[in-house]
Write a protein that holds these residues in place. Structure first.
Motif, short mmCIF file in Angstrom:
data_model
loop_
_atom_site.label_atom_id
_atom_site.label_comp_id
_atom_site.label_asym_id
_atom_site.label_seq_id
_atom_site.Cartn_x
_atom_site.Cartn_y
_atom_site.Cartn_z
N ALA A 1 -84.12 -16.57 -0.50
CA ALA A 1 -84.61 -16.10 -1.80
C ALA A 1 -86.12 -15.90 -1.80
CB ALA A 1 -84.21 -17.09 -2.89
N LYS A 2 -86.83 -16.52 -0.83
CA LYS A 2 -88.29 -16.44 -0.82
C LYS A 2 -88.83 -15.52 0.28
CE LYS A 2 -89.08 -21.07 -2.72
NZ LYS A 2 -89.77 -22.35 -2.53
N ARG A 3 -87.95 -14.86 1.04
CA ARG A 3 -88.43 -14.08 2.19
C ARG A 3 -89.24 -12.86 1.77
NH1 ARG A 3 -82.81 -14.70 5.69
NH2 ARG A 3 -83.17 -16.90 6.26
N LEU A 4 -88.81 -12.19 0.71
CA LEU A 4 -89.60 -11.05 0.26
C LEU A 4 -90.95 -11.48 -0.28
CD1 LEU A 4 -86.94 -8.76 -1.48
CD2 LEU A 4 -88.06 -8.43 0.74
N LEU A 5 -91.00 -12.65 -0.93
CA LEU A 5 -92.28 -13.14 -1.45
C LEU A 5 -93.26 -13.44 -0.32
CD1 LEU A 5 -91.03 -15.55 -4.27
CD2 LEU A 5 -92.02 -13.27 -4.55
N MET A 6 -92.73 -13.84 0.83
CA MET A 6 -93.61 -14.18 1.94
C MET A 6 -94.33 -12.96 2.51
SD MET A 6 -93.41 -17.39 2.09
CE MET A 6 -94.39 -17.60 3.56
N LEU A 7 -93.85 -11.76 2.18
CA LEU A 7 -94.52 -10.55 2.66
C LEU A 7 -95.71 -10.19 1.80
CD1 LEU A 7 -91.43 -8.33 3.57
CD2 LEU A 7 -92.74 -9.86 5.05
N ARG A 8 -95.88 -10.87 0.67
CA ARG A 8 -97.04 -10.61 -0.19
C ARG A 8 -98.26 -11.32 0.36
NH1 ARG A 8 -94.70 -11.34 -6.37
NH2 ARG A 8 -93.09 -9.68 -6.25
N PRO A 9 -99.44 -10.69 0.24
CA PRO A 9 -100.65 -11.37 0.72
C PRO A 9 -100.92 -12.66 -0.06
CG PRO A 9 -101.03 -9.01 0.40
CD PRO A 9 -99.70 -9.31 -0.20
N PHE A 10 -101.40 -13.69 0.67
CA PHE A 10 -101.82 -14.99 0.13
C PHE A 10 -100.66 -15.82 -0.40
CE2 PHE A 10 -105.36 -11.98 -0.67
CZ PHE A 10 -106.24 -12.48 0.26
N HIS A 11 -99.43 -15.40 -0.13
CA HIS A 11 -98.30 -16.22 -0.54
C HIS A 11 -97.91 -17.10 0.64
CE1 HIS A 11 -94.88 -17.15 -3.20
NE2 HIS A 11 -94.25 -17.37 -2.05
N ARG A 12 -98.01 -18.43 0.46
CA ARG A 12 -97.73 -19.38 1.53
C ARG A 12 -96.50 -20.21 1.20
NH1 ARG A 12 -103.46 -22.26 2.43
NH2 ARG A 12 -103.33 -22.33 0.17
N GLY A 13 -95.75 -20.52 2.25
CA GLY A 13 -94.53 -21.31 2.06
C GLY A 13 -94.78 -22.80 2.02
N SER A 14 -96.00 -23.24 2.29
CA SER A 14 -96.31 -24.67 2.26
C SER A 14 -97.76 -24.83 1.82
CB SER A 14 -96.09 -25.30 3.64
OG SER A 14 -97.04 -24.81 4.57
N ASP A 15 -98.20 -26.06 1.75
CA ASP A 15 -99.57 -26.35 1.32
C ASP A 15 -100.50 -26.57 2.51
OD1 ASP A 15 -98.79 -26.20 -1.31
OD2 ASP A 15 -98.26 -28.35 -1.41
N ASP A 16 -100.21 -25.97 3.63
CA ASP A 16 -101.05 -26.11 4.81
C ASP A 16 -102.43 -25.55 4.52
OD1 ASP A 16 -102.13 -26.36 7.30
OD2 ASP A 16 -101.01 -24.70 8.20
N PRO A 17 -103.47 -26.38 4.61
CA PRO A 17 -104.81 -25.88 4.29
C PRO A 17 -105.33 -24.88 5.30
CG PRO A 17 -104.94 -28.11 5.15
CD PRO A 17 -103.48 -27.82 4.97
N ASP A 18 -104.76 -24.89 6.51
CA ASP A 18 -105.24 -23.97 7.53
C ASP A 18 -104.60 -22.58 7.42
OD1 ASP A 18 -106.81 -25.94 8.58
OD2 ASP A 18 -105.31 -26.60 10.04
N GLY A 19 -103.55 -22.44 6.63
CA GLY A 19 -102.88 -21.15 6.48
C GLY A 19 -103.57 -20.31 5.43
N SER A 20 -103.40 -18.98 5.62
CA SER A 20 -104.02 -18.03 4.67
C SER A 20 -102.99 -17.24 3.88
CB SER A 20 -104.94 -17.06 5.43
OG SER A 20 -104.18 -16.29 6.36
N GLY A 21 -101.76 -17.25 4.33
CA GLY A 21 -100.74 -16.46 3.64
C GLY A 21 -100.84 -14.98 3.92
N LEU A 22 -101.47 -14.61 5.03
CA LEU A 22 -101.64 -13.19 5.36
C LEU A 22 -100.86 -12.76 6.60
CD1 LEU A 22 -105.49 -12.76 4.80
CD2 LEU A 22 -103.64 -12.09 3.27
N GLY A 23 -100.33 -13.72 7.35
CA GLY A 23 -99.70 -13.39 8.63
C GLY A 23 -98.55 -12.41 8.50
#
Length: 457
Positions: A398-420
């Protein structure tokens, strides 16, 4: 650059050309009609002249005899001073009397015209119109058959035809001028809404993307609606850009504020060890910030609709091996098993090697950061597919399409940017590939695929 050609000129040209052709046909028809009318009028005079001469033919002294009155030929004389010729021939074709020995016509031609035949002839270098009447004496004692031949030159006919043509020409030219003026007014009136639309567009504030509200005819109303649809798409694009800029500013402001805070805290310390720890933290923050900036630049370039790179043949298997070699040390340090599976044959696709390497790097880095212990880069052929599979926590469907949006991260990892994944999606679109997200082996982890159709994007 504004072209000199215009819709007004094009319409005027393509509408005037048929009118000019039609005018030419009308002039030609007027010329034909004028000649035919002149011929009919003078043929009636020829008919009257032959009839007048035939009535004066008598039988005297055992032969045909003619006492020609002057009025019989004067009716053919006009201001054009034609030359008039006449002749009487008996039933055996012998010349009886006349001022010229005129040629005759066949019996079939005269019989077909019911005893009165007209024709154009060349005689002694002159063009003549000849009328031949075959008749007989109206006498109860003698019914001798004979031919009356009357001919005259064509000056009077040509003059009458010219006069008739000039009269029709004035009428045709008047109608042509009226039609041309009506056509110009009609085109200007028809194009007036287009002029209003152009002025409305020019008068708009270049910063506004509000829809156009202008009453227009049906054909231009479709153009107005198309422009409004374009403006609506531009509004969505601008909204996405503004949201992206806001998110990017927020993402960059946080590490920059952290750097400033670390530097300010370090300046208050006198212990070199505290300075060393602050420098290490600042170095890690600057590394993350630099990577974030590079990702932002990549995503901005990929989202540019005018970005059309020239693709060239590249080997997917070679790109996969280079990407695995580049990230093996970081994965090995974290205890992650990173491997690559490629076919024996080289798998070639149309693409950019550095973009595909960046896509693989983002997928490997995402899997490493989000808890994967095993990462496999796999290349298949027929059709070419680039695949990255891990055994990490995965992404709910249900969240896979949301993950393609910029800055949307699946966790609270501070090192992630949500852009990959957003960058990978942009690279896939650039290469005309289809990006797919699915569960990994046995429903564990995540499998990301880039399927290349082989067609240009």
């Amino acid at each position: 650059m504004i072209t000199r050609d215009s819709l007004y000129r094009r319409l005027l040209t393509w509408l005037l050309l048929p009118m000019v052709a039609l005018g030419g046909l009308m002039l030609f028809q007027a010329w034909i009609d004028a000649r035919q009318t002149a011929d009919r009028a003078f043929d009636r005079l020829l008919e009257a002249a032959t009839l007048a001469i035939a009535e004066q033919v008598q039988w005297q002294d055992d032969r045909l005899w003619l006492d020609l009155p002057p009025a019989a030929l004067e009716m053919l004389a006009t201001d054009a001073e034609e030359r008039v010729f006449y002749a009487i021939y008996d039933d055996r074709g012998r010349f009886v009397t006349g001022n010229a020995e005129l040629p005759g016509a066949s019996d079939e031609a005269i019989a077909a015209d019911s005893g009165l035949h007209y024709r154009d002839i060349q005689w002694h270098g002159m063009v003549l119109r000849e009328g031949i009447r075959r008749t007989r004496l109206e006498d109860w004692r003698q019914r001798e058959r004979f031919d009356v031949r009357v001919a005259h030159t064509r000056e009077g006919r040509e003059r009458l035809a010219s006069q008739l043509l000039h009269g029709n020409l004035a009428y045709i030219l008047g109608m042509a001028l009226l039609a041309a003026a009506t056509l110009v007014i009609a085109i200007r009136t028809a194009l007036a809404p287009l002029t209003r639309l152009r002025r409305a567009i020019r008068a708009r504030d270049p910063r506004t993307l509000a829809p156009l509200e202008l009453p227009l005819p049906r054909e231009l109303a479709e153009l107005r609606e198309t422009l409004n649809e374009l403006l609506a798409r531009m509004r969505r694009v601008r909204a996405n850009q503004e949201r992206f800029i806001g998110d990017a500013s927020h993402q960059l402001r946080t590490p920059l504020a952290g750097l400033s805070a670390r530097a300010e805290l370090a300046l208050r310390q006198d212990d070199p060890a505290q300075w060393h720890q602050a420098l290490i933290a600042m170095q890690e923050t600057s590394t993350r910030t630099s990577r974030l900036a590079m990702q932002l630049l990549s995503l901005t370039r990929l989202d540019n609709p005018e970005y059309r790179p020239e693709l060239a043949p590249v080997a997917l298997d070679e790109i996969a091996r280079r990407a695995v070699k580049q990230h093996w040390s970081a994965c090995h340090r974290d205890g992650i098993d990173l491997g690559v599976e490629t076919p024996q044959n080289t798998v070639d696709v149309q693409g950019l090697d550095w973009q595909l390497e960046e896509a693989l790097g983002n997928l490997i880095d995402n899997a490493r950061r989000y808890g994967a212990r095993r990462i496999t880069v796999r290349i298949t052929e027929a059709p070419p597919v680039l695949e990255v599979e891990d055994d990490g926590p995965g992404i709910p469907e249900a969240k896979r399409l949301l993950m393609l949006r910029p800055f949307h991260r699946g966790s609270d990892d501070p090192d992630g940017s949500g852009l990959g994944l957003a960058i990978v999606d942009g690279i896939a679109r650039t290469h005309g590939a289809r990006l797919g997200l699915a569960d990994g082996h046995d429903g564990q982890g995540l499998k990301v695929t880039l399927s290349f159709s082989g067609d240009p994007p």
